[in-house]
Design a protein around this motif. Structure first.
Motif, PDB file in Angstrom:
ATOM      1  N   ALA A 138       0.811  -1.215   0.000  1.00 26.04           N
ATOM      2  CA  ALA A 138       0.000   0.000   0.000  1.00 26.04           C
ATOM      3  C   ALA A 138       0.842   1.262   0.000  1.00 26.04           C
ATOM      4  N   ASP A 139       2.106   1.164   0.426  1.00 30.99           N
ATOM      5  CA  ASP A 139       2.865   2.394   0.650  1.00 30.99           C
ATOM      6  C   ASP A 139       4.347   2.293   0.303  1.00 30.99           C
ATOM      7  N   GLY A 140       4.733   1.258  -0.431  1.00 26.12           N
ATOM      8  CA  GLY A 140       6.138   1.121  -0.793  1.00 26.12           C
ATOM      9  C   GLY A 140       7.040   0.837   0.380  1.00 26.12           C
ATOM     10  N   HIS A 141       6.452   0.355   1.481  1.00 22.03           N
ATOM     11  CA  HIS A 141       7.241   0.197   2.706  1.00 22.03           C
ATOM     12  C   HIS A 141       8.228  -0.963   2.611  1.00 22.03           C
ATOM     13  N   ARG A 142       7.776  -2.089   2.027  1.00 22.25           N
ATOM     14  CA  ARG A 142       8.651  -3.262   2.118  1.00 22.25           C
ATOM     15  C   ARG A 142       8.405  -4.205   0.949  1.00 22.25           C
ATOM     16  N   CYS A 171      -2.303  -6.828   3.842  1.00 19.78           N
ATOM     17  CA  CYS A 171      -1.470  -5.633   3.719  1.00 19.78           C
ATOM     18  C   CYS A 171      -1.016  -5.171   5.100  1.00 19.78           C
ATOM     19  N   HIS A 172       0.200  -4.641   5.161  1.00 23.55           N
ATOM     20  CA  HIS A 172       0.730  -4.034   6.389  1.00 23.55           C
ATOM     21  C   HIS A 172       1.205  -2.628   6.058  1.00 23.55           C
ATOM     22  N   ALA A 173       0.535  -1.624   6.628  1.00 22.80           N
ATOM     23  CA  ALA A 173       0.876  -0.225   6.342  1.00 22.80           C
ATOM     24  C   ALA A 173       2.051   0.212   7.202  1.00 22.80           C
ATOM     25  N   GLY A 174       3.239  -0.235   6.828  1.00 23.46           N
ATOM     26  CA  GLY A 174       4.423   0.028   7.645  1.00 23.46           C
ATOM     27  C   GLY A 174       4.765   1.493   7.783  1.00 23.46           C
ATOM     28  N   GLU A 175       4.425   2.305   6.778  1.00 23.37           N
ATOM     29  CA  GLU A 175       4.751   3.728   6.851  1.00 23.37           C
ATOM     30  C   GLU A 175       3.917   4.462   7.893  1.00 23.37           C
ATOM     31  N   SER A 176       2.884   3.823   8.408  1.00 22.22           N
ATOM     32  CA  SER A 176       2.056   4.467   9.438  1.00 22.22           C
ATOM     33  C   SER A 176       2.840   4.717  10.718  1.00 22.22           C
TER      34      SER A 176
END
Length: 380
Positions: A138-142, A171-176
């Motif tokens: 979702a956010d390019g985190h990983r 999904c895991h929103a790591g950038e949060s």
């Protein structure tokens, strides 16, 4: 009474405040219920059978883990619905199948055609359709695939048609973790929701099943306002919380249920230092608050009863020595902390700090009740 009990423990050691932990667990469970989704607790933070019993309604799941060692330990304790939340290594499929043979439905995670084909091949060879979820980015985190990536449908089709089980998307929103405040975290939650819902829609439009639509991180789980189209949320560190979570306002410092008990072993008066017996082997090297508005060093210092001592942090950590001093820029007065004084340190990252220890010493919610011990485990 608490301080008296703690004074009998060897230091450094790991402390859990049961009342705070239970409040944290109830808070997210109630929020998931309001949103109409299943809560799948991530057990990687606690790595403890005793702690897991607090977050699993009937003791069998649903749950999530970050290592196969966790899956094996929890499955042995009767937890039967587990998602292994790290992209599946092809050298681990034998252990995955062994868990299925033992009666545990272990779902694997993947985001590539190579992994999907390997899982499908192992499924056909064993006669066990291994459930697999496709990781969504979702956010390019990983890692993960985007909803528009053609590989999403290709991976889904391989799983569904070649012997495995397409269990859904995750999904895991790591950038949060860099978003400060509920409104900012809520925006990440919506980005996360749209990513998995759009991915599920794409799979279904291609004639493929997508029963589970899963989102989750501790910040987005608490901040979510709308989870339409989502079936489950996941979170892990919310059970204990930590200074990083407090720094992004996902919790208050007073909610942190985990601490490291330590003893004052010396002083350097000219530098204004207090030396304790908890270094990075007890606290970990994690400096997750270093880029936040308030840098908490290697941890925030509390008295033995758990009350924060203003502006006192662990400024340095050697292997077995911690150095406590006033926060840089503070105009406070260093308190008298004689040799032998027992203190508690709140950690930057609960998962990393807990990983340094073999057990938890639990302060029961009942005032005056004896301390309890929960064993924990590690490994991969």
């Amino acid at each position: 009474m608490t301080a008296t009990h703690l004074a009998t423990l060897p230091t450094p050691c790991l402390i859990v405040d049961e009342a705070k932990m239970m409040h944290n667990i109830a808070r997210l469970a109630a929020h998931a219920a309001r949103l109409g989704v299943t809560l799948r607790p991530h057990l990687k933070t606690t790595k403890s059978i005793d702690a897991a019993r607090y977050v699993l309604k009937d003791g069998t799941g649903p749950a999530m883990v970050s290592t196969l060692a966790e899956a094996e330990a929890f499955a042995k304790a009767g937890i039967r619905d587990i998602v292994y939340g790290v992209g599946i290594g092809l050298n681990k499929l034998e252990r995955v199948l062994a868990l299925h043979h033992a009666g545990c439905r272990l779902t694997v995670l993947l985001d590539s055609v190579v992994q999907a084909r390997a899982v499908a091949k192992a499924s056909r060879a064993s006669g066990i359709p291994i459930p697999a979820m496709i990781e969504i980015d979702a956010d390019g985190h990983r890692s993960g695939l985007t909803p528009a990536d053609p590989a999403l449908i290709e991976v889904g089709r391989i799983l569904h048609e070649e012997g495995a089980e397409l269990a859904g998307v995750l999904c895991h929103a790591g950038e949060s973790y860099s978003a400060i405040g509920q409104e900012a975290q809520s925006r990440f939650s919506e980005i996360e929701r749209l990513a998995v819902v759009n991915s599920a829609t794409a799979l279904r439009m291609a004639g493929l099943p997508c029963p589970i639509v899963s989102v989750g991180s501790t910040p987005t789980a608490h901040a979510a306002k709308n989870l339409n189209g989502v079936t489950e949320m996941r979170a892990g560190v919310y059970v204990f919380f930590d200074l990083v979570m407090a720094g992004i306002e996902a919790c208050r410092v007073s909610d942190i249920a985990l601490s490291v008990l330590t003893t004052v072993i010396g002083h350097q008066q000219k530098q204004g230092w207090v030396i304790v017996d908890a270094g990075w082997m007890a606290m970990s090297r994690d400096r997750g608050t270093a880029t936040q508005t308030v840098d908490q060093g290697y941890g925030l210092v509390c008295d033995a009863a758990g009350a924060v001592i203003p502006d006192l942090i662990v400024i340095k950590a050697n292997q077995e020595h911690g150095v406590i001093a006033l926060r840089p820029g503070s105009r406070g007065v260093m308190p008298e902390l004689p040799i032998g004084t027992v203190l508690r340190i709140l950690p930057n990252h609960a998962c990393a700090t807990a990983a340094q220890h073999q057990r938890y010493h639990v302060i029961p919610k009942e005032t005056g009740a004896p301390l309890r011990i929960w064993e924990r485990f590690g490994g991969w």
